[in-house]
Design a protein around this motif. Structure first.
Motif, PDB file in Angstrom:
ATOM      1  N   LEU A   1       0.830  -1.216   0.000  1.00 47.01           N
ATOM      2  CA  LEU A   1       0.000   0.000   0.000  1.00 47.01           C
ATOM      3  C   LEU A   1       0.859   1.260   0.000  1.00 47.01           C
ATOM      4  O   LEU A   1       0.597   2.214  -0.741  1.00 47.01           O
ATOM      5  N   GLU A   2       1.901   1.270   0.842  1.00 45.22           N
ATOM      6  CA  GLU A   2       2.765   2.449   0.881  1.00 45.22           C
ATOM      7  C   GLU A   2       3.568   2.577  -0.415  1.00 45.22           C
ATOM      8  O   GLU A   2       3.768   3.690  -0.930  1.00 45.22           O
ATOM      9  N   ALA A   3       4.016   1.447  -0.954  1.00 39.98           N
ATOM     10  CA  ALA A   3       4.731   1.481  -2.235  1.00 39.98           C
ATOM     11  C   ALA A   3       3.838   2.037  -3.333  1.00 39.98           C
ATOM     12  O   ALA A   3       4.290   2.803  -4.194  1.00 39.98           O
ATOM     13  N   ALA A   4       2.563   1.666  -3.311  1.00 41.03           N
ATOM     14  CA  ALA A   4       1.623   2.185  -4.316  1.00 41.03           C
ATOM     15  C   ALA A   4       1.512   3.700  -4.238  1.00 41.03           C
ATOM     16  O   ALA A   4       1.436   4.383  -5.273  1.00 41.03           O
ATOM     17  N   ARG A   5       1.506   4.242  -3.034  1.00 38.13           N
ATOM     18  CA  ARG A   5       1.431   5.696  -2.886  1.00 38.13           C
ATOM     19  C   ARG A   5       2.671   6.372  -3.487  1.00 38.13           C
ATOM     20  O   ARG A   5       2.567   7.420  -4.138  1.00 38.13           O
ATOM     21  N   GLU A   6       3.841   5.768  -3.260  1.00 39.91           N
ATOM     22  CA  GLU A   6       5.072   6.315  -3.834  1.00 39.91           C
ATOM     23  C   GLU A   6       5.021   6.261  -5.366  1.00 39.91           C
ATOM     24  O   GLU A   6       5.402   7.213  -6.060  1.00 39.91           O
ATOM     25  N   ILE A   7       4.547   5.155  -5.887  1.00 39.85           N
ATOM     26  CA  ILE A   7       4.471   4.977  -7.337  1.00 39.85           C
ATOM     27  C   ILE A   7       3.507   5.984  -7.956  1.00 39.85           C
ATOM     28  O   ILE A   7       3.805   6.617  -8.976  1.00 39.85           O
ATOM     29  N   LEU A   8       2.344   6.138  -7.354  1.00 34.42           N
ATOM     30  CA  LEU A   8       1.340   7.045  -7.909  1.00 34.42           C
ATOM     31  C   LEU A   8       1.779   8.500  -7.823  1.00 34.42           C
ATOM     32  O   LEU A   8       1.392   9.317  -8.665  1.00 34.42           O
ATOM     33  N   ASP A   9       2.585   8.824  -6.837  1.00 34.55           N
ATOM     34  CA  ASP A   9       3.121  10.180  -6.740  1.00 34.55           C
ATOM     35  C   ASP A   9       3.988  10.502  -7.956  1.00 34.55           C
ATOM     36  O   ASP A   9       3.909  11.586  -8.527  1.00 34.55           O
ATOM     37  N   VAL A  10       4.803   9.533  -8.359  1.00 33.22           N
ATOM     38  CA  VAL A  10       5.630   9.712  -9.558  1.00 33.22           C
ATOM     39  C   VAL A  10       4.764   9.675 -10.814  1.00 33.22           C
ATOM     40  O   VAL A  10       4.950  10.467 -11.748  1.00 33.22           O
TER      41      VAL A  10
END
Length: 257
Positions: free
Chosen positions: A18-27
């Motif tokens: 879930l946290e990785a997804a947030r990082e990915i979507l930010d980029v």
């Protein structure tokens, strides 16, 4: 049989995804700068940012379990041999799809023991979905609002199988020949580990792969599929194992019931 309590490890892997997804979507929301790895495959800052948070979660949950992660392996190399128990991580599976902005990319986290994936989490960032499992009958789909729904594979319909394939392998001659022995109703294309999720939740029946992949590409989806009642084998029908030389996979067939 594992002596691990998989429940807290699964929870840690889900939070990591879930946290990785947030990082990915930010980029994903901004300009995407693309670099190249040594093998000329693309990589972005999203790969590294996602990997960093995943490693932090997994190390906090289980500091004694080694982690093999795609970007870390690019920087530091792979171990000479697999441990008896280890994590496999692809922080951004489907970087090409990420660059194309078609949404067909995933976060893959798996725990392997004795050559078998015993826990798997596949996150789909653009949909806010998490697919997760840690043993037979535990496969579930977690929606963006946190609602969890059990999933399972289906028997192949009488009219024929729905077959999933990668965009880059959809017209492979070897794949066409393999499918000549099957009754096929439809062929669908999807990127990354989405193909495993489709079979695991019973909207598709078969995912054959002819070309090579890396173990971090498949382990999470494999764990999910088996927990949902499916199976994965080498092209010759023998069991599909992990910890292979170079952590490289041969071709395989993933299928439902």
């Amino acid at each position: 049989m594992t002596d691990l309590d998989l429940k807290p490890l699964l929870a840690a892997a889900i939070e990591a995804a879930l946290e990785a997804a947030r990082e990915i979507l930010d980029v994903y929301a901004g300009e995407i700068t693309v670099d190249q790895k040594r093998d000329l495959s693309p990589v972005t800052i999203a790969d590294g940012r996602a990997e960093k948070v995943i490693l932090r979660h997994l190390l906090a949950a289980a500091p004694d379990i080694p982690i093999i992660s795609e970007e870390q392996a690019e920087a530091d190399g792979l171990p000479a041999a697999a441990a008896a128990r280890y994590w496999l991580v692809d922080p951004l599976d489907g970087t090409k799809e990420f660059i194309k902005r078609n949404g067909e990319f995933t976060v893959n986290i798996a725990l392997v023991e004795g050559g078998r994936p015993i826990l798997g989490v596949v996150g789909i960032p653009v949909q806010g979905l998490i697919y997760a499992a840690a043993g037979p009958g535990t496969a579930l789909r977690r929606a963006a609002d946190g609602t969890c729904t059990p999933i399972e594979t289906r028997p192949c319909p009488p009219e024929g199988a729905v077959v999933m394939s990668s965009r880059s392998h959809s017209s492979c001659g070897e794949l066409d020949r393999l499918l000549e022995t099957r009754k096929v109703a439809d062929r669908r294309i999807a990127g990354s580990a989405l193909k495993f999720c489709s079979v695991a939740e019973g909207v598709a029946d078969l995912y054959p792969r002819i070309g090579p992949t890396m173990e971090w590409d498949t382990a999470a989806g494999h764990a999910l599929l088996e927990a949902a009642g499916g199976r994965m084998s080498n092209l010759d029908g023998t069991p599909f194992r992990y910890g292979k030389p170079g952590f490289r996979n041969p071709g395989f067939i993933a299928e439902g019931r």
